[in-house]
Design an enzyme around this catalytic site. Sequence first.
Site, PDB file in Angstrom:
ATOM      1  N   TYR A   1      -1.953  -0.847  10.396  1.00  0.00           N
ATOM      2  CA  TYR A   1      -2.021  -1.146   8.954  1.00  0.00           C
ATOM      3  C   TYR A   1      -0.712  -0.736   8.285  1.00  0.00           C
ATOM      4  O   TYR A   1      -0.096  -1.516   7.545  1.00  0.00           O
ATOM      5  CB  TYR A   1      -3.207  -0.393   8.348  1.00  0.00           C
ATOM      6  CG  TYR A   1      -3.409  -0.629   6.860  1.00  0.00           C
ATOM      7  CD1 TYR A   1      -3.840  -1.865   6.394  1.00  0.00           C
ATOM      8  CD2 TYR A   1      -3.197   0.396   5.931  1.00  0.00           C
ATOM      9  CE1 TYR A   1      -4.048  -2.080   5.028  1.00  0.00           C
ATOM     10  CE2 TYR A   1      -3.400   0.192   4.578  1.00  0.00           C
ATOM     11  CZ  TYR A   1      -3.828  -1.048   4.135  1.00  0.00           C
ATOM     12  OH  TYR A   1      -4.023  -1.254   2.778  1.00  0.00           O
TER      13      TYR A   1
ATOM     14  N   SER B   1       0.863  -1.187   0.000  1.00  0.00           N
ATOM     15  CA  SER B   1       0.000   0.000   0.000  1.00  0.00           C
ATOM     16  C   SER B   1       0.895   1.232   0.000  1.00  0.00           C
ATOM     17  O   SER B   1       2.087   1.127   0.324  1.00  0.00           O
ATOM     18  CB  SER B   1      -0.838  -0.014   1.288  1.00  0.00           C
ATOM     19  OG  SER B   1      -1.503   1.215   1.479  1.00  0.00           O
TER      20      SER B   1
HETATM   21  N1  LIG Z   1      -8.524  -0.287  -1.781  1.00  0.00           N
HETATM   22  C1  LIG Z   1      -7.453   0.437  -1.562  1.00  0.00           C
HETATM   23  O1  LIG Z   1      -7.498   1.666  -1.677  1.00  0.00           O
HETATM   24  C2  LIG Z   1      -6.150  -0.216  -1.199  1.00  0.00           C
HETATM   25  C3  LIG Z   1      -5.020   0.608  -1.122  1.00  0.00           C
HETATM   26  C4  LIG Z   1      -3.801   0.040  -0.806  1.00  0.00           C
HETATM   27  C5  LIG Z   1      -3.699  -1.316  -0.572  1.00  0.00           C
HETATM   28  N2  LIG Z   1      -4.813  -2.101  -0.637  1.00  0.00           N
HETATM   29  C6  LIG Z   1      -4.632  -3.532  -0.367  1.00  0.00           C
HETATM   30  O2  LIG Z   1      -5.248  -4.276  -1.379  1.00  0.00           O
HETATM   31  C7  LIG Z   1      -5.554  -5.576  -0.887  1.00  0.00           C
HETATM   32  C8  LIG Z   1      -6.958  -5.936  -1.331  1.00  0.00           C
HETATM   33  O3  LIG Z   1      -7.870  -5.036  -0.727  1.00  0.00           O
HETATM   34  P1  LIG Z   1      -9.139  -4.430  -1.495  1.00  0.00           P
HETATM   35  O4  LIG Z   1      -9.003  -2.967  -1.504  1.00  0.00           O
HETATM   36  O5  LIG Z   1      -9.379  -5.162  -2.740  1.00  0.00           O
HETATM   37  O6  LIG Z   1     -10.290  -4.709  -0.401  1.00  0.00           O
HETATM   38  P2  LIG Z   1     -11.424  -5.816  -0.281  1.00  0.00           P
HETATM   39  O7  LIG Z   1     -12.340  -5.719  -1.422  1.00  0.00           O
HETATM   40  O8  LIG Z   1     -11.946  -5.673   1.097  1.00  0.00           O
HETATM   41  O9  LIG Z   1     -10.603  -7.167  -0.438  1.00  0.00           O
HETATM   42  C9  LIG Z   1      -9.928  -7.770   0.629  1.00  0.00           C
HETATM   43  C10 LIG Z   1      -9.797  -9.230   0.307  1.00  0.00           C
HETATM   44  O10 LIG Z   1      -9.061  -9.868   1.359  1.00  0.00           O
HETATM   45  C11 LIG Z   1      -9.786 -10.986   1.816  1.00  0.00           C
HETATM   46  N3  LIG Z   1      -9.560 -11.196   3.243  1.00  0.00           N
HETATM   47  C12 LIG Z   1      -9.682 -10.305   4.260  1.00  0.00           C
HETATM   48  N4  LIG Z   1      -9.456 -10.895   5.434  1.00  0.00           N
HETATM   49  C13 LIG Z   1      -9.186 -12.194   5.168  1.00  0.00           C
HETATM   50  C14 LIG Z   1      -8.901 -13.333   5.955  1.00  0.00           C
HETATM   51  N5  LIG Z   1      -8.841 -13.264   7.295  1.00  0.00           N
HETATM   52  N6  LIG Z   1      -8.680 -14.516   5.338  1.00  0.00           N
HETATM   53  C15 LIG Z   1      -8.752 -14.616   3.989  1.00  0.00           C
HETATM   54  N7  LIG Z   1      -9.015 -13.587   3.185  1.00  0.00           N
HETATM   55  C16 LIG Z   1      -9.245 -12.386   3.775  1.00  0.00           C
HETATM   56  C17 LIG Z   1     -11.252 -10.639   1.557  1.00  0.00           C
HETATM   57  O11 LIG Z   1     -12.014 -11.826   1.388  1.00  0.00           O
HETATM   58  P3  LIG Z   1     -13.024 -12.455   2.453  1.00  0.00           P
HETATM   59  O12 LIG Z   1     -13.674 -11.327   3.183  1.00  0.00           O
HETATM   60  O13 LIG Z   1     -13.951 -13.255   1.597  1.00  0.00           O
HETATM   61  O14 LIG Z   1     -12.171 -13.305   3.323  1.00  0.00           O
HETATM   62  C18 LIG Z   1     -11.152  -9.921   0.222  1.00  0.00           C
HETATM   63  O15 LIG Z   1     -11.157 -10.840  -0.836  1.00  0.00           O
HETATM   64  C19 LIG Z   1      -5.364  -5.504   0.627  1.00  0.00           C
HETATM   65  O16 LIG Z   1      -4.137  -6.122   0.978  1.00  0.00           O
HETATM   66  C20 LIG Z   1      -5.281  -4.023   0.905  1.00  0.00           C
HETATM   67  O17 LIG Z   1      -4.513  -3.725   2.046  1.00  0.00           O
HETATM   68  C21 LIG Z   1      -6.023  -1.583  -0.948  1.00  0.00           C
END
Ligand SMILES: NC(=O)c1ccc[n+]([C@@H]2O[C@H](COP(=O)([O-])OP(=O)(O)OC[C@H]3O[C@@H](n4cnc5c(N)ncnc54)[C@H](OP(=O)(O)O)[C@@H]3O)[C@@H](O)[C@H]2O)c1
Length: 268
Positions: free
Chosen positions: A156, A143
Amino acid sequence: MHQYFHDKVIWITGASSGIGAALLHELSQYRAKIIISARRENELRKMMEQCKSSNAEIMLLPFDLSKTNLIPEIAAQVIAKFGRIDILFNNGGISQRSLVADTALEVDRKLMEINFFANVQLSKSVLPVMLQHNFGHLVVTSSLSGKFGFYERSAYAASKHALHGFYESLFLENRHNGIHITLVCPGSIKTDIALSALNKDGLPAMAKDRRLEQGMDAAVCAKKILNAVAAQKKEVLIGKLEIIPAYLKRFLPALFWRLMYRLKPDQS
Ligand SMILES: NC(=O)c1ccc[n+]([C@@H]2O[C@H](COP(=O)([O-])OP(=O)(O)OC[C@H]3O[C@@H](n4cnc5c(N)ncnc54)[C@H](OP(=O)(O)O)[C@@H]3O)[C@@H](O)[C@H]2O)c1
């Protein structure tokens, strides 16, 4: 299209929504074997249905990243089925919305367990088979919070910073054995991550996040991630203007701090 992804065995965690689901949609265009993981099996099944007319063979493998002790056995199942894992997208993760002063240590630990230790355990579980085949690419969704700290993101940001140290070391140790890393640093991407972000008590914050709502589409982000992976970039920053502070911190630190002071927690 990138030749890089054809005929590869690819594992995506966090594939049930957001960036992981977008990565699956992009990658399903390739003649590849794709394993998709997250906790919500129904959502994974939906994603698989949406890709059913694609070129890829998709396997569902739901599991909970926080149960790190089970990960070696889960990885062994994948290796037994496919004989190899070429590219691992360590993407699953959770965020946070709480001040340091209010946050229970258990919450810090939970974020580290899911965002860092699960990632590390999964990579350690697939590294031997990658080394055996003299090829493996570990893609890590870090991130911008892996580049600088931010209000209400202490654990985080810590978990994402830790990933950089770990994977840079892993790369230095293994670069002569066909191992590649890509640390992906997205800024604000339009996903539901704010809903599942933990509050000070470790419960879902169910937060609305204006910055994310105005952020980059997950599909655009996924395309940029795949371009960086195919080019074997070690690190990539993805986003709009919000990525500027990462450069300011490096080249103009005084200006970086002045900018940070002007931002407010609720704008995060
Ligand atoms: N969106 C942003 O602006 C942003 C920015 C920087 C970095 N990121 C990073 O991008 C990655 C994906 O996030 P996203 O933005 O796409 O959000 P998201 O839609 O909430 O996706 C998160 C994913 O992680 C899975 N997950 C969460 N807790 C888990 C657990 N205990 N076991 C297994 N799977 C788990 C969720 O699936 P389930 O709930 O089905 O388990 C979901 O598929 C993350 O690492 C996040 O830190 C996002």
